[in-house]
Write a protein that holds these residues in place. Structure first.
Motif, PDB file in Angstrom:
ATOM      1  N   GLU A 141      42.261  43.016  50.869  1.00 35.50           N
ATOM      2  CA  GLU A 141      43.540  43.067  50.161  1.00 35.50           C
ATOM      3  C   GLU A 141      44.306  41.779  50.424  1.00 35.50           C
ATOM      4  O   GLU A 141      44.362  41.283  51.550  1.00 35.50           O
ATOM      5  CB  GLU A 141      44.361  44.270  50.625  1.00 35.50           C
ATOM      6  CG  GLU A 141      45.616  44.489  49.808  1.00 35.50           C
ATOM      7  CD  GLU A 141      46.292  45.815  50.114  1.00 35.50           C
ATOM      8  OE1 GLU A 141      47.450  45.994  49.679  1.00 35.50           O
ATOM      9  OE2 GLU A 141      45.655  46.654  50.781  1.00 35.50           O
ATOM     10  N   GLY A 142      44.866  41.219  49.359  1.00 33.76           N
ATOM     11  CA  GLY A 142      45.553  39.935  49.455  1.00 33.76           C
ATOM     12  C   GLY A 142      44.644  38.765  49.118  1.00 33.76           C
ATOM     13  O   GLY A 142      45.076  37.614  49.142  1.00 33.76           O
ATOM     14  N   GLY A 143      43.386  39.070  48.794  1.00 29.68           N
ATOM     15  CA  GLY A 143      42.430  38.020  48.469  1.00 29.68           C
ATOM     16  C   GLY A 143      42.645  37.413  47.097  1.00 29.68           C
ATOM     17  O   GLY A 143      43.347  37.972  46.242  1.00 29.68           O
ATOM     18  N   ARG A 144      42.037  36.258  46.893  1.00 35.89           N
ATOM     19  CA  ARG A 144      42.127  35.548  45.626  1.00 35.89           C
ATOM     20  C   ARG A 144      40.734  35.504  45.004  1.00 35.89           C
ATOM     21  O   ARG A 144      39.760  35.109  45.666  1.00 35.89           O
ATOM     22  CB  ARG A 144      42.665  34.126  45.826  1.00 35.89           C
ATOM     23  CG  ARG A 144      44.113  34.112  46.322  1.00 35.89           C
ATOM     24  CD  ARG A 144      44.576  32.699  46.668  1.00 35.89           C
ATOM     25  NE  ARG A 144      44.585  31.812  45.520  1.00 35.89           N
ATOM     26  CZ  ARG A 144      45.573  31.716  44.641  1.00 35.89           C
ATOM     27  NH1 ARG A 144      46.647  32.484  44.779  1.00 35.89           N
ATOM     28  NH2 ARG A 144      45.505  30.873  43.635  1.00 35.89           N
ATOM     29  N   LEU A 145      40.645  35.897  43.734  1.00 36.07           N
ATOM     30  CA  LEU A 145      39.369  36.017  43.031  1.00 36.07           C
ATOM     31  C   LEU A 145      39.353  35.116  41.812  1.00 36.07           C
ATOM     32  O   LEU A 145      40.249  35.181  40.955  1.00 36.07           O
ATOM     33  CB  LEU A 145      39.145  37.470  42.604  1.00 36.07           C
ATOM     34  CG  LEU A 145      37.898  37.752  41.763  1.00 36.07           C
ATOM     35  CD1 LEU A 145      36.628  37.514  42.578  1.00 36.07           C
ATOM     36  CD2 LEU A 145      37.927  39.185  41.226  1.00 36.07           C
ATOM     37  N   LEU A 146      38.327  34.276  41.711  1.00 35.35           N
ATOM     38  CA  LEU A 146      38.131  33.435  40.540  1.00 35.35           C
ATOM     39  C   LEU A 146      37.288  34.216  39.527  1.00 35.35           C
ATOM     40  O   LEU A 146      36.229  34.739  39.869  1.00 35.35           O
ATOM     41  CB  LEU A 146      37.408  32.143  40.923  1.00 35.35           C
ATOM     42  CG  LEU A 146      37.356  31.064  39.829  1.00 35.35           C
ATOM     43  CD1 LEU A 146      38.694  30.321  39.782  1.00 35.35           C
ATOM     44  CD2 LEU A 146      36.218  30.078  40.084  1.00 35.35           C
ATOM     45  N   VAL A 147      37.752  34.272  38.282  1.00 35.74           N
ATOM     46  CA  VAL A 147      37.037  34.981  37.219  1.00 35.74           C
ATOM     47  C   VAL A 147      36.524  33.955  36.213  1.00 35.74           C
ATOM     48  O   VAL A 147      37.314  33.229  35.596  1.00 35.74           O
ATOM     49  CB  VAL A 147      37.947  36.007  36.513  1.00 35.74           C
ATOM     50  CG1 VAL A 147      37.177  36.746  35.416  1.00 35.74           C
ATOM     51  CG2 VAL A 147      38.523  36.991  37.525  1.00 35.74           C
ATOM     52  N   ALA A 148      35.205  33.877  36.063  1.00 39.62           N
ATOM     53  CA  ALA A 148      34.600  32.936  35.115  1.00 39.62           C
ATOM     54  C   ALA A 148      34.740  33.493  33.700  1.00 39.62           C
ATOM     55  O   ALA A 148      34.317  34.617  33.425  1.00 39.62           O
ATOM     56  CB  ALA A 148      33.129  32.729  35.457  1.00 39.62           C
ATOM     57  N   VAL A 149      35.331  32.699  32.798  1.00 39.54           N
ATOM     58  CA  VAL A 149      35.607  33.175  31.440  1.00 39.54           C
ATOM     59  C   VAL A 149      35.121  32.139  30.428  1.00 39.54           C
ATOM     60  O   VAL A 149      35.632  31.021  30.372  1.00 39.54           O
ATOM     61  CB  VAL A 149      37.120  33.423  31.219  1.00 39.54           C
ATOM     62  CG1 VAL A 149      37.344  34.155  29.902  1.00 39.54           C
ATOM     63  CG2 VAL A 149      37.722  34.208  32.368  1.00 39.54           C
TER      64      VAL A 149
END
Length: 230
Positions: free
Chosen positions: A22-30
């Motif tokens: 929780e509190g993490g940062r997630l990169l989403v490939a689009v």
């Protein structure tokens, strides 16, 4: 906006193999295609529930002219609408692959992975989510079988491998398109996806329909079987 078929799939993944602190940062490939847009939209709906901050990432390969420009603009518009920051870059893929002696799908995949890793570092993200679906899993298993992979190689894609997450593996392409159409969301179609020059496309357009016809089972059912077997 809620994507009713995809959100339960993502919840199971985020509570299981794709769990993040929780509190993490997630990169989403689009890319701008249906699968990745659906991933971004559904993750934006769930981000607060899981305490995540999202960053979108898009690579312009410099290969398809105005079509690729339109892909970028669509991704930018959706990211802005969802309130998700976007990291984007342009690369001369032909020149880069020639310089590094890369070719075909594998070469483009190398460039994309390199960009996504750099984008994740730049945005202080600890994981990268890609929009692989059950259909991709089926195609991957058939491709590995055709190439003579042993039993270990036939294991298919995993939901998590290092920083790489595939939280949509239990969703089918049918699920994705149903949700997007129901929500009135359009997406971009890469014309190269219809080309038989690439093995994955030949498997997608020729082998899978033949298998579905021979087995008497719809593509979505075969895709779900592939996930269960992987």
């Amino acid at each position: 906006m809620r994507l009713r078929r995809l959100e339960p799939v993502l919840r199971r993944a985020l509570r299981g193999p794709c769990r993040l602190t929780e509190g993490g940062r997630l990169l989403v490939a689009v890319s701008g295609g249906a699968d990745s847009l659906a991933l971004l939209i559904a993750m934006a709906s769930l981000a607060r529930e899981f305490g995540l901050t999202l960053v979108a990432a898009h690579l312009h390969h410099g290969l398809r002219g105005a079509e690729a420009d339109a892909d970028l603009e669509l991704v930018r518009a959706h990211a802005q609408w969802l309130g998700v920051p976007l990291v984007s870059a342009r690369v001369d893929a032909r020149a880069a692959m020639k310089r590094e002696r890369l070719s075909g799908e594998a070469g483009l995949r190398t460039l994309r992975r390199r960009f996504l890793l750099a984008a994740a570092a730049r945005a202080s993200c600890t994981a990268i989510a890609t929009a692989h679906t059950a259909d991709d899993q089926l195609e991957t298993l058939l491709m590995r079988l055709a190439r003579g992979s042993g039993l270990r190689g036939l294991g298919g894609m995993r939901a998590r491998h290092g920083v790489w997450l595939k939280p949509m593996l239990e969703a089918t392409r049918e699920d994705v398109e149903h949700d997007l159409k129901r929500a009135g969301v359009g997406w971009r179609e890469d014309a190269s996806n219809a080309s038989r020059d690439y093995l994955r496309n030949r498997v997608r357009h020729d082998v899978v329909p033949a298998l579905a016809a021979a087995s008497g089972q719809p593509r979505a059912t075969l895709a779900r079987h592939a996930v269960a077997a992987a």
